[in-house]
Design an enzyme around this catalytic site. Structure first.
Site, PDB file in Angstrom:
ATOM      1  N   ASN A  10      96.286   3.220  89.569  1.00 35.32           N
ATOM      2  CA  ASN A  10      95.477   3.183  90.790  1.00 35.32           C
ATOM      3  C   ASN A  10      95.213   4.628  91.215  1.00 35.32           C
ATOM      4  OD1 ASN A  10      94.466   2.896  93.375  1.00 35.32           O
ATOM      5  ND2 ASN A  10      96.387   2.140  94.267  1.00 35.32           N
ATOM      6  N   TRP A  11      93.978   5.062  91.020  1.00 35.03           N
ATOM      7  CA  TRP A  11      93.655   6.474  91.293  1.00 35.03           C
ATOM      8  C   TRP A  11      93.451   6.763  92.777  1.00 35.03           C
ATOM      9  CZ3 TRP A  11      89.385   7.621  87.040  1.00 35.03           C
ATOM     10  CH2 TRP A  11      89.949   7.378  85.777  1.00 35.03           C
ATOM     11  N   LYS A  12      93.382   5.709  93.586  1.00 36.62           N
ATOM     12  CA  LYS A  12      93.138   5.878  95.029  1.00 36.62           C
ATOM     13  C   LYS A  12      91.915   6.777  95.253  1.00 36.62           C
ATOM     14  CE  LYS A  12      97.982   5.022  95.721  1.00 36.62           C
ATOM     15  NZ  LYS A  12      99.158   5.114  96.572  1.00 36.62           N
ATOM     16  N   HIS A  96      96.326  -4.129  98.731  1.00 36.14           N
ATOM     17  CA  HIS A  96      97.170  -2.945  98.578  1.00 36.14           C
ATOM     18  C   HIS A  96      97.703  -2.536  99.950  1.00 36.14           C
ATOM     19  CE1 HIS A  96      98.371   1.205  97.961  1.00 36.14           C
ATOM     20  NE2 HIS A  96      98.546   0.862  96.692  1.00 36.14           N
ATOM     21  N   GLU A  98      97.944   0.175 101.429  1.00 37.13           N
ATOM     22  CA  GLU A  98      97.089   1.098 102.201  1.00 37.13           C
ATOM     23  C   GLU A  98      95.925   0.343 102.840  1.00 37.13           C
ATOM     24  OE1 GLU A  98      96.736   3.925  98.998  1.00 37.13           O
ATOM     25  OE2 GLU A  98      98.884   4.258  99.228  1.00 37.13           O
ATOM     26  N   GLU A 168     104.971  -4.135  95.533  1.00 35.41           N
ATOM     27  CA  GLU A 168     104.979  -2.723  95.904  1.00 35.41           C
ATOM     28  C   GLU A 168     105.640  -2.553  97.270  1.00 35.41           C
ATOM     29  OE1 GLU A 168     101.779  -0.405  93.568  1.00 35.41           O
ATOM     30  OE2 GLU A 168     100.921  -1.054  95.453  1.00 35.41           O
ATOM     31  N   ILE A 173     106.031   3.586  98.102  1.00 34.36           N
ATOM     32  CA  ILE A 173     104.698   4.032  97.677  1.00 34.36           C
ATOM     33  C   ILE A 173     104.443   5.468  98.101  1.00 34.36           C
ATOM     34  CG2 ILE A 173     102.216   3.649  97.895  1.00 34.36           C
ATOM     35  CD1 ILE A 173     102.758   0.707  98.227  1.00 34.36           C
ATOM     36  N   GLY A 174     104.251   6.321  97.103  1.00 35.69           N
ATOM     37  CA  GLY A 174     103.903   7.714  97.370  1.00 35.69           C
ATOM     38  C   GLY A 174     105.022   8.517  98.020  1.00 35.69           C
ATOM     39  N   SER A 214     106.171   4.754  93.361  1.00 38.27           N
ATOM     40  CA  SER A 214     106.842   5.932  92.801  1.00 38.27           C
ATOM     41  C   SER A 214     107.323   5.739  91.363  1.00 38.27           C
ATOM     42  CB  SER A 214     107.993   6.392  93.702  1.00 38.27           C
ATOM     43  OG  SER A 214     107.474   6.789  94.960  1.00 38.27           O
ATOM     44  N   GLY A 235     100.484   4.865  90.984  1.00 38.43           N
ATOM     45  CA  GLY A 235      99.553   5.678  91.752  1.00 38.43           C
ATOM     46  C   GLY A 235      99.591   7.122  91.278  1.00 38.43           C
ATOM     47  N   GLY A 236     100.356   7.943  91.974  1.00 42.53           N
ATOM     48  CA  GLY A 236     100.396   9.391  91.717  1.00 42.53           C
ATOM     49  C   GLY A 236     100.505   9.770  90.244  1.00 42.53           C
TER      50      GLY A 236
HETATM   51  P1  PGA Z   1     102.654   5.640  93.817  1.00 40.83           P
HETATM   52  O1  PGA Z   1     101.574   4.565  94.295  1.00 40.83           O
HETATM   53  O2  PGA Z   1     102.914   5.400  92.361  1.00 40.83           O
HETATM   54  O3  PGA Z   1     101.989   6.981  94.063  1.00 40.83           O
HETATM   55  O4  PGA Z   1     103.882   5.441  94.648  1.00 40.83           O
HETATM   56  C1  PGA Z   1     101.622   3.233  93.848  1.00 40.83           C
HETATM   57  C2  PGA Z   1     100.499   2.442  94.452  1.00 40.83           C
HETATM   58  O5  PGA Z   1     100.119   2.716  95.600  1.00 40.83           O
HETATM   59  O6  PGA Z   1      99.942   1.532  93.819  1.00 40.83           O
END
Ligand code: PGA
Length: 250
Positions: A10-12, A96, A98, A168, A173-174, A214, A235-236
């Site tokens: 997920n590149w956001k 998601h 976010e 998640e 997350i992040g 993460s 994500g990251g």
């Molecule tokens: P992250 O994000 O790997 O940066 O924690 C995961 C996601 O939001 O899907």
């Protein structure tokens, strides 16, 4: 038959177009294992069509990070399921954290989006997960239940079988705070139970459940060993060729 194994990035809201192309080319040339696994990239929507073309004839497919549930209309700034399909995407990320927490999407919105995706033959990847305070209050399972019941409301068993779920936990997350393999495994077992209660044992045991939050090259191995973890939503670490290759080549 074993469950589907799905590895997703997920590149956001990251990457310029040229950086995105460089990333996809790097992933295509470095991918080693293709044995029955599925690889999904969720680029920003403006590049969805180009990234889909770049992925054609490769093991990678694409998905959109979000969409609205109407086919068309006066909804400035939104994209529709028809547009997502037209851009060559086969998956859609729905719910998601976010979207839920920054953009205030409700379980009802999530449900409408899941239904719209199914109508158009786009595979929903449904995200669920609890906040830190909900975990600390012992509410993890009830939060998962509420999110899953909401998302699947009015959805028939045959359609439910097309949906993958990403667990998640919001606190992971992040943040660099990955769930331990045991915590993730426990949540995945709860999700199977909830799905089993809704749709029967076959769906409960067969639904592909990805872990996200993460995920990094140095924690992937422990998580992937767990029986109920069928893949990852990253994500990251999906933004760097080397890191994402280490994850998807696990
Ligand atoms: P992250 O994000 O790997 O940066 O924690 C995961 C996601 O939001 O899907």
């Amino acid at each position: 038959m074993g469950r589907r194994k799905i590895f997703a990035g997920n590149w956001k809201m990251y990457k310029t177009y040229s950086e995105a192309v460089e990333l996809v080319n790097g992933l295509k040339s470095g991918l080693k294992k293709t044995d029955g696994r599925e690889y999904v990239l969720f680029p920003p929507s403006p590049y969805l069509k180009e990234i889909s073309s770049l992925c054609s004839a490769s093991p990678f497919v694409t998905g959109a990070q979000n969409m609205y549930y109407e086919n068309q209309g006066a909804f400035t700034g939104e994209i529709s399921p028809l547009m997502v399909k037209d851009c060559g995407a086969s998956f859609i990320l729905i719910g998601h954290s976010e979207r839920r927490h920054v953009f205030h999407e409700t379980d009802e919105d999530v449900n409408k989006k899941v239904k719209a995706a199914l109508v158009h033959g786009i595979q929903p990847m449904l995200c669920v997960g609890e906040l830190l305070e909900e975990r600390e209050k012992g509410e993890t399972v009830s939060v998962l239940k509420k999110q899953i019941h909401g998302a699947f409301s009015g959805i028939e068993k045959a359609d439910a079988a097309k949906i993958s779920i990403a667990y998640e936990p919001v606190w992971a997350i992040g943040t660099g705070k990955v769930a331990t393999p045991e915590i993730a495994e426990d949540a995945h077992i709860s999700i199977r139970k909830i799905m089993g209660e809704l749709y029967g044992e076959e769906i409960g045991s067969g639904v592909p459940i990805l872990y996200g939050g993460s995920v990094k090259p140095d924690n992937i191995a422990g998580l992937y060993k767990m029986n109920n973890i069928d893949g990852f939503l990253v994500g990251g670490a999906s933004l760097e060729i080397k890191a994402f290759l280490e994850i998807i080549n696990v």
